[in-house]
Design an enzyme around this catalytic site. Structure first.
Site, short mmCIF file in Angstrom:
data_model
loop_
_atom_site.label_atom_id
_atom_site.label_comp_id
_atom_site.label_asym_id
_atom_site.label_seq_id
_atom_site.Cartn_x
_atom_site.Cartn_y
_atom_site.Cartn_z
N TYR A 45 0.84 -1.19 0.00
CA TYR A 45 0.00 0.00 0.00
C TYR A 45 0.87 1.24 0.00
CZ TYR A 45 0.54 1.23 5.00
OH TYR A 45 1.03 1.64 6.22
N CYS A 46 0.27 2.37 -0.34
CA CYS A 46 0.96 3.66 -0.36
C CYS A 46 -0.02 4.72 0.11
CB CYS A 46 1.52 3.95 -1.76
SG CYS A 46 0.25 4.04 -3.04
N ARG A 47 -0.05 5.87 -0.51
CA ARG A 47 -1.01 6.90 -0.14
C ARG A 47 -2.35 6.69 -0.84
NH1 ARG A 47 -2.63 11.28 -2.72
NH2 ARG A 47 -3.67 12.89 -1.53
N TRP A 55 -3.63 4.32 2.00
CA TRP A 55 -3.73 5.14 3.21
C TRP A 55 -4.94 6.07 3.18
CZ3 TRP A 55 -2.64 4.88 7.96
CH2 TRP A 55 -2.63 5.99 8.78
#
Length: 141
Positions: free
Chosen positions: A109-111, A138
């Site tokens: 996952y990331c932003r 996120w």
């Protein structure tokens, strides 16, 4: 000759990155690389279940300054720009340094889901078979 083989092996990744730069659908990238997708509700259930937690690694590919603002519990941070070098380590070193078992699932996952989709491409390009993207990332969490 070796560089030619090396560059050829990363051709799908370069193609994906070029596609992202020109506005290609990130979901299309994930589908192209045969990557699984997970939702927030499913991820929360898996994180809450101790036996399920042992079946995967949760990797945040954001930069450390982004992670400082908050992260999903039990995740580890490996910034996208370091990911290929980390995942290229021997299985023994990867397990010792990051607790990642190549035979288990990795959830990225990331932003917002874009960098995590690229991370999925990097991992599959390096031979990881069980790769999943938390598309909401996120912002969804």
């Amino acid at each position: 000759e070796y560089m030619g083989e090396l560059l050829w092996s990363f051709a799908p990744l370069f193609s994906m990155l070029r596609g992202l730069r020109t506005g290609a659908s990130v979901i299309g990238v994930a589908r192209y690389t045969s990557v699984g997708v997970i939702t927030k509700n499913v991820l929360k259930k898996r994180l809450a279940d101790a036996s399920s937690r042992e079946t995967f690694s949760l990797v945040d590919v954001r930069q450390p300054d982004e992670v400082a603002a908050g992260a999903i519990p039990s995740s580890m941070n490996i910034p996208l720009d370091n990911l290929a070098a980390v995942l290229s380590q021997s299985e023994t070193k990867l397990k010792a340094s990051h607790g990642i078992d190549k035979s288990k699932e990795i959830v990225f996952y990331c932003r917002s889901g874009k960098r995590s989709a690229v991370a999925c491409g990097v991992a599959t390009g390096l031979g990881f078979k069980r790769v999943t993207n938390y598309e909401g990332s996120w912002l969804d969490w």
